[in-house]
Design an enzyme around this catalytic site. Structure first.
Site, PDB file in Angstrom:
ATOM      1  N   LYS A   1       0.821  -1.208   0.000  1.00 51.03           N
ATOM      2  CA  LYS A   1       0.000   0.000   0.000  1.00 51.03           C
ATOM      3  C   LYS A   1       0.859   1.265   0.000  1.00 51.03           C
ATOM      4  CE  LYS A   1      -2.187  -0.980   3.854  1.00 51.03           C
ATOM      5  NZ  LYS A   1      -1.529  -2.252   4.236  1.00 51.03           N
TER       6      LYS A   1
ATOM      7  N   ARG B   1      11.910  -3.899   9.111  1.00 54.06           N
ATOM      8  CA  ARG B   1      11.710  -2.767  10.011  1.00 54.06           C
ATOM      9  C   ARG B   1      11.674  -3.288  11.442  1.00 54.06           C
ATOM     10  NH1 ARG B   1       6.568   0.254   7.996  1.00 54.06           N
ATOM     11  NH2 ARG B   1       5.644  -0.869   9.725  1.00 54.06           N
TER      12      ARG B   1
ATOM     13  N   ARG C   1      11.671  -6.724   4.569  1.00 50.96           N
ATOM     14  CA  ARG C   1      11.683  -5.277   4.777  1.00 50.96           C
ATOM     15  C   ARG C   1      12.496  -4.925   6.025  1.00 50.96           C
ATOM     16  NH1 ARG C   1       5.911  -2.357   5.581  1.00 50.96           N
ATOM     17  NH2 ARG C   1       6.071  -3.255   7.648  1.00 50.96           N
TER      18      ARG C   1
ATOM     19  N   ARG D   1      -8.610   1.282   9.930  1.00 45.22           N
ATOM     20  CA  ARG D   1      -8.304  -0.115  10.219  1.00 45.22           C
ATOM     21  C   ARG D   1      -9.375  -0.748  11.092  1.00 45.22           C
ATOM     22  NH1 ARG D   1      -2.357   0.701   9.496  1.00 45.22           N
ATOM     23  NH2 ARG D   1      -1.204  -1.235   9.745  1.00 45.22           N
TER      24      ARG D   1
END
Ligand code: AMP
Length: 188
Positions: free
Chosen positions: A12, A126, A124, A87
């Site tokens: 997204k 993170r 990723r 959300r």
């Protein structure tokens, strides 16, 4: 208002930045806004830090306040892309209150198999991307956020985008879908 809906790892954020450039819309990521609040050590940031690290959802009150600060009625009119908000059903209701309801032009729903999402999030790397936290985030998504798919589908606003593809293919699909909607209505 363009809503980007879908599980963590569906891409997204990447698509939000692309759309911002292409269409001159403003993209707002509540994840980014919360990470900034944590970095600045604001009250909201202090409350959100541990919750985010655990992969849980920050309270509706905090998230809605943070978003409202950025999203005044003018911004809604100009056109924003929301990445990671709403959300929960309560957040969706708050958004409908903050903007005139017909300002919510479209909700793009990004989908990919869970194994693909997990791999992407792991690579990723993170801070909140450990396997344990990722698995928890995906289950929180399925339980709390997934009901929004029906919420927007019932309003005729949902467009599904297959995210289990190369980023260029996803992008082409997103561009076609958003351009078509922009031609037809006042999505912005
Ligand atoms: P994201 O960058 O969108 O994946 O968000 C990172 C984290 O911020 C999430 O795992 C949540 O803890 C928190 N967060 C972001 N957006 C929301 C939201 N709309 N509601 C509740 N928590 C959120």
């Amino acid at each position: 208002v363009l809503i980007l809906l879908g599980p963590p790892g569906a891409g997204k954020g990447t698509q939000a930045r692309m759309l911002e450039e292409r269409f001159g819309l403003v993209q707002l990521s509540t994840g980014d806004l919360l990470r900034a609040a944590v970095a600045q050590g604001t009250e909201a940031g202090k409350a959100a830090k541990a919750v985010m690290e655990a992969g849980d959802l920050v309270s509706d009150q905090i998230v809605i306040d943070i978003l409202r600060d950025r999203l005044n009625a003018d911004d809604c009119a100009k056109g924003v892309i929301l990445d990671g908000f709403p959300r929960t059903i309560a957040q969706a209701a708050a958004l409908e209150e903050a903007c005139t309801s017909d300002a919510i032009g479209l909700s793009l729903y990004f989908t990919a198999p869970e194994a693909v999402l997990t791999d992407r999030l792991l690579s990723r790397g993170r801070q909140d991307d450990t396997l344990e936290v990722i698995t928890h985030r995906l289950s929180v998504y399925a339980k709390t956020t997934e009901p929004l798919v029906k919420h927007y589908a019932d309003q005729g606003l949902l467009r599904e985008i297959n995210s289990d593809r190369a980023v260029e293919d996803i992008q082409a699909d997103v561009l076609t879908t958003v351009s078509g909607a922009l031609n037809q209505s006042n999505i912005a």
